[in-house]
Design an enzyme around this catalytic site. Structure first.
Site, PDB file in Angstrom:
ATOM      1  N   ASP A  34       0.842  -1.196   0.000  1.00  0.00           N
ATOM      2  CA  ASP A  34       0.000   0.000   0.000  1.00  0.00           C
ATOM      3  C   ASP A  34       0.876   1.244   0.000  1.00  0.00           C
ATOM      4  O   ASP A  34       1.977   1.238   0.548  1.00  0.00           O
ATOM      5  CB  ASP A  34      -0.896   0.026   1.233  1.00  0.00           C
ATOM      6  CG  ASP A  34      -2.248  -0.615   0.997  1.00  0.00           C
ATOM      7  OD1 ASP A  34      -2.509  -1.057  -0.132  1.00  0.00           O
ATOM      8  OD2 ASP A  34      -3.045  -0.678   1.950  1.00  0.00           O
ATOM      9  N   GLU A  81       0.793  -0.616  -5.053  1.00  0.00           N
ATOM     10  CA  GLU A  81      -0.469   0.127  -5.000  1.00  0.00           C
ATOM     11  C   GLU A  81      -0.155   1.570  -5.394  1.00  0.00           C
ATOM     12  O   GLU A  81       0.509   2.290  -4.668  1.00  0.00           O
ATOM     13  CB  GLU A  81      -1.080   0.049  -3.595  1.00  0.00           C
ATOM     14  CG  GLU A  81      -2.451   0.670  -3.497  1.00  0.00           C
ATOM     15  CD  GLU A  81      -2.430   2.096  -2.978  1.00  0.00           C
ATOM     16  OE1 GLU A  81      -3.434   2.794  -3.152  1.00  0.00           O
ATOM     17  OE2 GLU A  81      -1.408   2.518  -2.418  1.00  0.00           O
ATOM     18  N   ASP A 134     -11.643  -0.147  -0.318  1.00  0.00           N
ATOM     19  CA  ASP A 134     -12.023   1.253  -0.111  1.00  0.00           C
ATOM     20  C   ASP A 134     -13.304   1.655  -0.839  1.00  0.00           C
ATOM     21  O   ASP A 134     -13.733   2.789  -0.727  1.00  0.00           O
ATOM     22  CB  ASP A 134     -10.895   2.183  -0.578  1.00  0.00           C
ATOM     23  CG  ASP A 134      -9.686   2.119   0.328  1.00  0.00           C
ATOM     24  OD1 ASP A 134      -9.870   1.940   1.544  1.00  0.00           O
ATOM     25  OD2 ASP A 134      -8.565   2.242  -0.182  1.00  0.00           O
TER      26      ASP A 134
END
Length: 177
Positions: A34, A81, A134
């Site tokens: 991430d 990401e 998300d």
């Protein structure tokens, strides 16, 4: 997010990071990192600041970290990401790393223009998802999207009632490069 002491990390040969990634790869075929952009640059906010407005951009370890990672662990399977605020510098860094970035089909129809998340715009070095943790599910997105976005998605994916929107999204992803 945590702000790492990159100078200290470099002095240790990024030992903590290498052990962390090596351990993750012993459990999983691929590891997604991430906020990968933080290896190129990150927004640092001083401790105790009431808002993030007082922060500033700092340089991450860049290719020094990637080269150390590859030298130590070989050809690691990492997904970068790369969603959010992507500068030209971050895009160049991702390309140099060789790691695949991410595309999210659920982000493709939020604007009626051409965007990077439409399958015909994918480059070959990316991993594609219908959505992420998300955002809503594919079917949830369809039920909550505006009419213009739904119409665009229906036309783009050649959606028909028999197939269903979620299957059309999966087909759209599978037919990309």
């Amino acid at each position: 997010n945590t702000v790492y002491d990159w100078q200290k990390n470099k002095e240790t040969g990024y030992d903590w990071w290498l052990r962390r990634i090596e351990n993750s790869l012993s459990n999983f075929d691929w590891v997604r990192i991430d906020h990968f952009r933080g290896f190129e640059s990150y927004w640092e906010v001083p401790y105790g600041s009431p808002t993030a407005a007082s922060g500033s951009w700092k340089s991450g370890p860049g290719m020094d970290f990637i080269e150390t990672l590859r030298h130590s662990l070989g050809n690691v399977r990492i997904i970068a990401e790369d969603l959010g605020y992507m500068t030209d510098g971050v895009k160049i860094f991702l390309r140099k790393s060789g790691f695949p970035g991410m595309k999210v089909l659920g982000f493709a129809f939020d604007s009626l223009g051409d965007n990077d998340h439409l399958p015909h715009n994918y480059d070959r070095n990316c991993i594609v998802y219908t959505g992420t943790h998300d955002n809503d599910t594919a079917l949830g997105w369809f039920f909550h999207a505006g009419e213009a976005q739904k119409d665009f998605a229906k036309r783009y994916l050649n959606l028909n009632e028999n197939e269903g929107f979620h299957w059309a999204m999966i087909r759209g992803v599978q037919s990309s490069t």
